[in-house]
Every structure is written in C-alpha cells, then in structure tokens.
Design an enzyme around this catalytic site. Structure first.
Site, short mmCIF file in Angstrom:
data_model
loop_
_atom_site.label_atom_id
_atom_site.label_comp_id
_atom_site.label_asym_id
_atom_site.label_seq_id
_atom_site.Cartn_x
_atom_site.Cartn_y
_atom_site.Cartn_z
N SER A 240 0.54 -1.43 -0.01
CA SER A 240 0.25 0.31 -0.26
C SER A 240 0.94 1.18 0.59
O SER A 240 1.79 1.38 -1.08
CB SER A 240 -0.78 -0.09 0.58
N GLN A 241 1.27 2.22 1.25
CA GLN A 241 1.96 3.74 0.73
C GLN A 241 3.29 3.24 0.98
O GLN A 241 4.13 3.17 0.35
CB GLN A 241 1.66 4.36 2.51
N HIS B 93 -8.13 -5.05 -1.19
CA HIS B 93 -6.73 -4.50 0.12
C HIS B 93 -6.13 -5.24 0.91
O HIS B 93 -6.95 -4.97 2.71
CB HIS B 93 -6.75 -3.17 0.17
#
Length: 318
Positions: free
Chosen positions: A181-182, A298
């Site tokens: 993700s980030q 996610h």
C-alpha cells in the site's frame, strides 16, 4: 466478483499519460541535494527480543528537515556481510509489534530495516502545512511541492537505504526494498530515486495515478484529498493541489526504476484501485511482473508472500 474498476483486459493496457511537470527531474535532483546536506548520524540501540539466531535494534537516523526517523533493524546473528531488505509500512498501519516482520526476514538471512514513516508512528515529522489540511497526512502542505508531506517521506525512504548500505554487516550490492500500500508506493519511489536497491517488491502500491484515484477509490486514504477539495471549494485550489501531487505520483517516477520489480494487486481493492496500480506498472520500463489476485481486495495475500520470498532469493541471493 464485485467489479468496480475496469475489466482485466482493459487494465492490462491501461497506461494514462504521465502528468509530470517540466521541472519534475530538477525538483527531485534538488530535493536529493537537500537531503545530502543532512548528516545521517545513525544510532543503534539493542533490543531484547525472544528469538534465537537474530540480533534486534532500534535504529534512528536524521533525514530531510533534520527529522529523526526511527524503526526496527534485525540482523542474522552470524558472520556477514548479509543481503538486506528495507521495508516500508502501510498508511498509518505500523505498530511496535510489527518488529516480528523484520525478525522473520532476518531469520531468512536478510539484514532488515522497517522504517517507521514520519508522523505516523514514533518517527519525527518536521513538515509544515501553512494552508491547513484534511484529517490525516494526504493533504498536509499540499498546495506547495516544497512543503508537501510526502516530499519528506520519499526522502526518508532514500535515507534509509543510504544508512543500511553503510553498515559493515550489510552487502551493499544486495539490497532490496519492499512494502504494501503506502509502503508499496514508497518501494517504487525509493527504487526510482536511489541507485542502491537491486530489486523491489510492491504489494498493491498506493500514491499512483492520483487523478483517477480520487474518482474511483471507495475507501480512505485517497478520499482525504476529496475531503480537502470539499472544504476548499476554489477551483484554483484543486488545480494547485493536483499539480503538487504530480511530483509525487509514482506513475511519473516509474520509468526511472532500473531494477527488477515484482508487484501485486487484488481486483476488488477499494483502497488502491486496480487501475491506479496498473498505471504505475505499465509505465515501468524494467524487468517486471504483476501478480493479479482476482478475488482479493486490500488485504494480506498469502500466495504473494511465497512469490516475494522466491523473488528476493533469486535477485539478492542467487
């Protein structure tokens, strides 16, 4: 399957035009020069951790804006030099308990540093937001590329590589970067802005194709940007903010990556929509592979963890 983004055949060819401004390369050149003016001054503090065969430390170093960045560093308890991995965490998703992830990598033979992103855990955040921002970090300093929050974060990620590569127990020619993700976005950014990494693995990377992301993402944190625009209704504000974001869009950084890349995406990911991940992937001009998980969102994808281990074994140990 609940399809909310483009069909897979369209995703595979989705390659929007890059939005990088004319001074994009110069901006990052000057930013890296600013980082170089700050002495890293790494500090290692031993940590008592209940695992045999590994040594654990709290590592702290100075980075952009003189911020003190910290994280967990785990090293195999045997003679080196060792291949190494720098790991970046997800958005506001790191806890001190994640030390076990670095230990796990160390038990696989890698000296591993897990950087804690400035402001999101115990790392210092010296960035400012002169115009205010929405809840979270996505819009902090967003009206100026020089004050935008992620300028410091990207440079912190580069500095982490510089610090790890300087350690005697690390083989500086065998360092990889990874994150989800980030952390996946930071993985691509670090591989683009530093020549230290030799391989990169990005799980469903964030910080990509902002113009589409704010239209199709169904969950935070991209929606922090939408919230900022709702509160600041001026069209000029939106134009300026999107220009700032273009300097940090990993889609615009992708063609600077010169090392092998392994990436993943779940087709029902509502946080980092598949199209935004394909946007970055399709702009990569290096050896690359994207693993697509049709029924995942996610989330932790078990099968990809094995792929990741095999990839790093091939490129850092082979």
């Amino acid at each position: 399957m609940q399809l909310f983004d483009l069909p897979l055949d369209q995703l595979q060819t989705y390659k929007p035009e890059k939005t990088a401004p004319k001074d994009f390369s110069e901006f990052w050149k000057l930013s890296l020069e600013e980082l170089a003016k700050v002495q890293a001054e790494p500090d290692l503090q031993p940590v008592d951790y209940p695992a045999d065969g590994v040594k654990v430390y709290r590592l702290t170093y100075k980075s952009f804006g003189n911020a003190r960045i910290t994280g967990w560093y785990a090293v195999p308890d045997k003679e080196g030099p060792h291949p190494a991995i720098v790991k970046y965490h997800g958005y506001n998703a790191s806890y001190d308990g994640e030390i076990h992830e670095m230990v796990n990598w160390a038990l696989h033979g890698y000296a591993t540093f897990g950087m804690l992103v400035r402001g999101q855990q115990s790392s210092e955040d010296t960035s400012i937001s002169p115009h205010g921002h929405a809840l979270g970090w996505m819009t902090k300093g967003i009206l100026d590329k020089d004050t935008y929050y992620y300028r410091g974060v990207y440079l912190d990620a580069v500095r982490a590589l510089e610090v790890i590569s300087s350690f005697d127990e690390v083989d500086e020619t065998r360092i990889g970067v990874t994150g989800g993700s980030q952390g996946g976005g930071l993985t691509i950014a670090a591989a683009a802005l530093s020549d230290i990494p030799k391989a990169a693995v990005a799980d469903y990377p964030y910080l990509s194709n902002f113009e589409r992301a704010i239209d199709v993402a169904l969950e935070q944190p991209y929606l922090e940007i939408n919230s900022f625009f709702r509160r600041n209704g001026s069209p000029e504000t939106e134009v300026q903010a999107m220009k700032t974001l273009s300097y940090f869009d990993i889609m615009n950084l992708a063609d600077r990556v010169k090392v092998p890349v392994l990436m993943s995406i779940g087709l029902i990911d509502k946080v980092t929509p598949p199209s935004t991940v394909f946007a970055a992937y399709n702009h990569l001009e290096t050896k690359k592979e994207l693993k697509v998980y049709r029924y995942f969102g996610h989330e932790y994808i078990p099968a990809f963890q094995t792929e990741k281990l095999a990839f790093f074994k091939q490129h850092l140990k082979g």
